[in-house]
Motif scaffolding. Structure first.
Motif, PDB file in Angstrom:
ATOM      1  N   LEU A  50      46.704  51.946  41.326  1.00  0.00           N
ATOM      2  CA  LEU A  50      46.555  50.589  41.838  1.00  0.00           C
ATOM      3  C   LEU A  50      45.085  50.223  42.027  1.00  0.00           C
ATOM      4  CD1 LEU A  50      47.873  48.008  42.994  1.00  0.00           C
ATOM      5  CD2 LEU A  50      47.970  49.183  45.210  1.00  0.00           C
ATOM      6  N   LEU A  51      44.291  51.142  42.567  1.00  0.00           N
ATOM      7  CA  LEU A  51      42.873  50.867  42.770  1.00  0.00           C
ATOM      8  C   LEU A  51      42.170  50.607  41.440  1.00  0.00           C
ATOM      9  CD1 LEU A  51      42.063  53.553  45.489  1.00  0.00           C
ATOM     10  CD2 LEU A  51      42.239  51.085  45.828  1.00  0.00           C
ATOM     11  N   TYR A  52      42.517  51.390  40.432  1.00  0.00           N
ATOM     12  CA  TYR A  52      41.904  51.183  39.126  1.00  0.00           C
ATOM     13  C   TYR A  52      42.323  49.838  38.525  1.00  0.00           C
ATOM     14  CZ  TYR A  52      41.328  51.416  34.107  1.00  0.00           C
ATOM     15  OH  TYR A  52      41.012  51.112  32.814  1.00  0.00           O
ATOM     16  N   HIS A  53      43.607  49.553  38.536  1.00  0.00           N
ATOM     17  CA  HIS A  53      44.074  48.298  37.952  1.00  0.00           C
ATOM     18  C   HIS A  53      43.506  47.089  38.688  1.00  0.00           C
ATOM     19  CE1 HIS A  53      47.838  50.077  35.785  1.00  0.00           C
ATOM     20  NE2 HIS A  53      46.689  50.473  35.261  1.00  0.00           N
ATOM     21  N   ALA A  54      43.424  47.177  40.006  1.00  0.00           N
ATOM     22  CA  ALA A  54      42.832  46.080  40.769  1.00  0.00           C
ATOM     23  C   ALA A  54      41.369  45.889  40.386  1.00  0.00           C
ATOM     24  CB  ALA A  54      42.961  46.348  42.267  1.00  0.00           C
ATOM     25  N   SER A  55      40.667  46.971  40.134  1.00  0.00           N
ATOM     26  CA  SER A  55      39.255  46.893  39.752  1.00  0.00           C
ATOM     27  C   SER A  55      39.094  46.217  38.395  1.00  0.00           C
ATOM     28  CB  SER A  55      38.635  48.293  39.719  1.00  0.00           C
ATOM     29  OG  SER A  55      38.738  48.924  40.988  1.00  0.00           O
ATOM     30  N   VAL A  56      39.980  46.547  37.448  1.00  0.00           N
ATOM     31  CA  VAL A  56      39.923  45.919  36.127  1.00  0.00           C
ATOM     32  C   VAL A  56      40.242  44.431  36.220  1.00  0.00           C
ATOM     33  CG1 VAL A  56      40.974  45.888  33.834  1.00  0.00           C
ATOM     34  CG2 VAL A  56      40.461  48.067  34.933  1.00  0.00           C
ATOM     35  N   ILE A  57      41.238  44.094  37.026  1.00  0.00           N
ATOM     36  CA  ILE A  57      41.635  42.692  37.147  1.00  0.00           C
ATOM     37  C   ILE A  57      40.524  41.869  37.798  1.00  0.00           C
ATOM     38  CG2 ILE A  57      43.210  41.149  38.373  1.00  0.00           C
ATOM     39  CD1 ILE A  57      45.424  43.144  37.747  1.00  0.00           C
ATOM     40  N   VAL A  58      39.850  42.430  38.784  1.00  0.00           N
ATOM     41  CA  VAL A  58      38.734  41.719  39.411  1.00  0.00           C
ATOM     42  C   VAL A  58      37.635  41.463  38.383  1.00  0.00           C
ATOM     43  CG1 VAL A  58      36.847  41.947  41.071  1.00  0.00           C
ATOM     44  CG2 VAL A  58      39.190  42.451  41.765  1.00  0.00           C
ATOM     45  N   PHE A 314      46.093  32.314  41.063  1.00  0.00           N
ATOM     46  CA  PHE A 314      46.086  31.303  42.121  1.00  0.00           C
ATOM     47  C   PHE A 314      44.879  31.406  43.046  1.00  0.00           C
ATOM     48  CE2 PHE A 314      50.636  31.071  41.055  1.00  0.00           C
ATOM     49  CZ  PHE A 314      50.772  29.694  40.975  1.00  0.00           C
ATOM     50  N   ALA A 315      44.118  32.495  42.937  1.00  0.00           N
ATOM     51  CA  ALA A 315      42.949  32.643  43.797  1.00  0.00           C
ATOM     52  C   ALA A 315      41.908  31.583  43.448  1.00  0.00           C
ATOM     53  CB  ALA A 315      42.354  34.033  43.637  1.00  0.00           C
ATOM     54  N   PRO A 316      41.226  31.027  44.427  1.00  0.00           N
ATOM     55  CA  PRO A 316      40.197  30.022  44.136  1.00  0.00           C
ATOM     56  C   PRO A 316      39.040  30.611  43.341  1.00  0.00           C
ATOM     57  CG  PRO A 316      40.131  30.679  46.448  1.00  0.00           C
ATOM     58  CD  PRO A 316      41.374  31.289  45.873  1.00  0.00           C
ATOM     59  N   ALA A 317      38.410  29.774  42.527  1.00  0.00           N
ATOM     60  CA  ALA A 317      37.344  30.241  41.637  1.00  0.00           C
ATOM     61  C   ALA A 317      36.168  30.834  42.400  1.00  0.00           C
ATOM     62  CB  ALA A 317      36.872  29.079  40.761  1.00  0.00           C
ATOM     63  N   PHE A 318      35.970  30.387  43.639  1.00  0.00           N
ATOM     64  CA  PHE A 318      34.813  30.864  44.411  1.00  0.00           C
ATOM     65  C   PHE A 318      35.130  32.130  45.214  1.00  0.00           C
ATOM     66  CE2 PHE A 318      37.111  27.620  46.809  1.00  0.00           C
ATOM     67  CZ  PHE A 318      37.439  28.311  47.978  1.00  0.00           C
ATOM     68  N   ALA A 319      36.367  32.657  45.093  1.00  0.00           N
ATOM     69  CA  ALA A 319      36.747  33.832  45.878  1.00  0.00           C
ATOM     70  C   ALA A 319      35.866  35.022  45.509  1.00  0.00           C
ATOM     71  CB  ALA A 319      38.211  34.173  45.647  1.00  0.00           C
ATOM     72  N   PRO A 320      35.298  35.726  46.487  1.00  0.00           N
ATOM     73  CA  PRO A 320      34.460  36.890  46.184  1.00  0.00           C
ATOM     74  C   PRO A 320      35.304  38.034  45.622  1.00  0.00           C
ATOM     75  CG  PRO A 320      34.780  36.673  48.553  1.00  0.00           C
ATOM     76  CD  PRO A 320      35.362  35.441  47.934  1.00  0.00           C
ATOM     77  N   GLY A 321      34.644  38.927  44.879  1.00  0.00           N
ATOM     78  CA  GLY A 321      35.349  40.031  44.244  1.00  0.00           C
ATOM     79  C   GLY A 321      36.068  40.927  45.237  1.00  0.00           C
ATOM     80  N   LEU A 322      35.437  41.181  46.400  1.00  0.00           N
ATOM     81  CA  LEU A 322      36.065  42.049  47.397  1.00  0.00           C
ATOM     82  C   LEU A 322      37.373  41.453  47.904  1.00  0.00           C
ATOM     83  CD1 LEU A 322      35.958  44.576  49.155  1.00  0.00           C
ATOM     84  CD2 LEU A 322      34.601  43.272  50.830  1.00  0.00           C
TER      85      LEU A 322
END
Length: 518
Positions: A50-58, A314-322
């Motif tokens: 999950l941590l890896y996939h979340a990192s790729v998606i970010v 759905f996340a806003p474009a200005f949402a930070p990566g974290l």
């Protein structure tokens, strides 16, 4: 809502989770201690993936690659290898204990109902979000049928799992279960010989049946399958935990090489350490959390990719990566925990009925499934040869043909998007209105060389309506070409070409608002 691709990860980086641990029987027939360490490993492996996939998606959504520097490709491959080794260990116990028909049917009800539930949930979710997703029916069977459009983007690993189950069931029906460990050892030797001979990593994550046996990704399952025998003979030495942890850290951050190969030995070591001595569940907060996450690991596997895709969309474009990273992880865990009771409840319901079912009925069901499974895999071999020939034919048309013009052809590149990680997504369509049955292949070229080519697979009902051709609403004449970020526009402009399988080469119109190298 910003554009988010429906499949964000290469199949090689996607995970597999297996059945919950079932306590084996001791030699006197009593129930052995349930090894809660295996549940903890499932939880840890699921979180690793999950941590890896979340990192790729970010990175795909925001362009922020900082999380990948810590949770890189090794962790995704490591989670896969751990789950395969766990599955091999469990199957090594179960195949010797269960009737082969009951073994096969139990595997069916463990894998398919939760998967179908997840597909149904996310089909509705994508539809509500404005993404009309088709479902590949052959892909739902999980037979080794080559590249398929897997709806949840992670089912490729279940293809391997189901193939193992079918092989083990057939061994049982043939009366060869007592030789299963020897056959697994011979299988391992064949893979190692193939690796040594070719000098490369054999790892096709979407294989045909003929290609599946020699894939390196089989090694964790096969070695895991041998672990019950090694544990019974007390051949697993003490101190494996320390060796496994050291090997994991070294492979993740110190040793260069292919992440999939580097993950095999650490994953096998840590599973061997867990099965060496069974451990009861401690009544602590961490113990309870570990067990709950272990119980939810299969639903986490099935749901995390489509859920994080929707979350990122759905996340806003200005949402930070974290915020994107933590939000995707938190949403995935919460969703999996919420669905876990339904998953485990279905499993218990099916298990109860299987235990009471006549063995003749179970054998009929098992043989019917195996026949369909092998039949689909065999047909896919034949179909793949035809598609390879069509691909070669299209390559020749695109590289050597001369553009043709026809009043009945509609071909256009009508959309180009640049993802935050610099992947270029080119969309368009090509069809001969008089011959809509013709197969087309679209390609991106630079200086006459093909950069990427795909068969047209998308429906374009919008264009069918604009042409007053409702009969074409279900036709697949749209294409999506993803030019990797490593292919930079600075080296020269791209061209798009389309090959019809009747030999014609078409240059699609570029919409006025579109620039291929914007």
């Amino acid at each position: 809502m910003r554009h988010t691709p429906t499949s964000l990860l290469p199949a090689a980086d996607q995970p597999i989770l297996s059945d919950r641990f079932v306590a084996p029987l001791a030699k006197d027939g009593s129930l052995m201690l349930r090894n809660v360490r295996l549940q903890y490993l499932r939880a840890a492996a699921a979180l690793s993936v999950l941590l890896y996939h979340a990192s790729v998606i970010v990175e795909r959504i925001s362009g922020n690659a900082s999380f990948l520097t810590v949770f890189g490709g090794f962790w995704g491959a490591y989670g896969v290898a751990v789950f395969f080794a766990l599955s091999g260990y469990l199957m090594g116990e179960l195949i010797q204990r269960d009737d082969p028909a009951r073994f096969m049917v139990n595997r069916l009800v463990r894998i398919y109902p939760p998967m179908l539930l997840a597909v149904a949930i996310f089909w509705v979710a994508f539809f509500a979000a404005g993404f009309l997703r088709s479902i590949d029916v052959v892909g739902l069977l999980l037979a080794p049928a080559g590249p398929r459009d897997y709806f949840l983007a992670v089912e490729w690993t279940l293809v391997y799992e189901m193939s193992y189950y079918v092989v083990l069931a057939l061994l049982g029906f043939a009366g060869l279960r007592q030789f299963a460990a020897w056959l697994a050892a011979c299988w391992i030797a064949l893979i190692l010989v193939a690796l040594a001979k070719d000098g490369l990593v054999r790892d096709d994550t979407l294989p045909l049946l003929s290609a599946l046996p020699l894939q390196a990704i089989n090694l964790p399952f096969l070695v895991g399958f041998l672990l019950p025998g090694l544990a019974r003979r007390r051949w697993l030495p003490p101190g494996l935990w320390l060796v496994a942890i050291a090997a994991t850290v070294a492979a993740a951050y110190l040793i260069p090489g292919d992440p999939r190969m580097k993950s095999v030995i650490p994953a096998i070591l840590i599973v061997a350490a867990a099965v060496r001595v069974p451990k009861p569940a401690p009544e602590t907060v961490f113990g309870i959390i570990g067990e709950r996450l272990g119980d939810a690991s299969y639903m986490l596997y099935l749901c995390h990719m489509p859920l994080m895709t929707l979350f990122g969309g759905f996340a806003p474009a200005f949402a930070p990566g974290l915020a994107l990273w933590l939000g995707g992880i938190g949403a995935s865990i919460a969703f999996a925990l919420a669905l876990a009771p339904a998953d485990l409840g279905m499993h218990r319901w099916f298990k109860t009925r299987i235990a009471a079912a006549p063995i003749s009925r179970l054998r009929a069901l098992a043989f019917s499934f195996i026949a369909i499974f092998v039949g689909i895999a065999a047909y896919a071999e034949f179909d793949a040869r035809e598609k390879r020939a069509a691909y070669a034919h299209a390559t020749a048309i695109i590289t050597d043909g001369k553009p043709a013009v026809s009043a009945t052809i509609r071909a256009e590149v009508d959309s180009v998007d640049r993802l935050p990680d610099d992947t270029l997504v080119i969309r368009g369509y090509a069809i001969d209105l008089d011959k809509p049955q013709l197969v087309t292949h679209a390609a991106v070229l630079r200086n006459g060389s093909i950069v990427v080519m795909e068969r047209s697979r998308r429906m374009r009902a919008d264009k069918a309506r604009s042409w007053s051709r409702p009969d074409l609403a279900g036709a697949r004449f749209g294409f999506v070409l993803m030019v990797p970020k490593r292919v930079a526009c600075s080296a020269g402009d791209f061209d798009v070409r389309v090959a019809f399988d009747d030999g014609r080469l078409i240059v699609p119109v570029i919409a006025p608002s579109v620039r291929l190298c914007a």
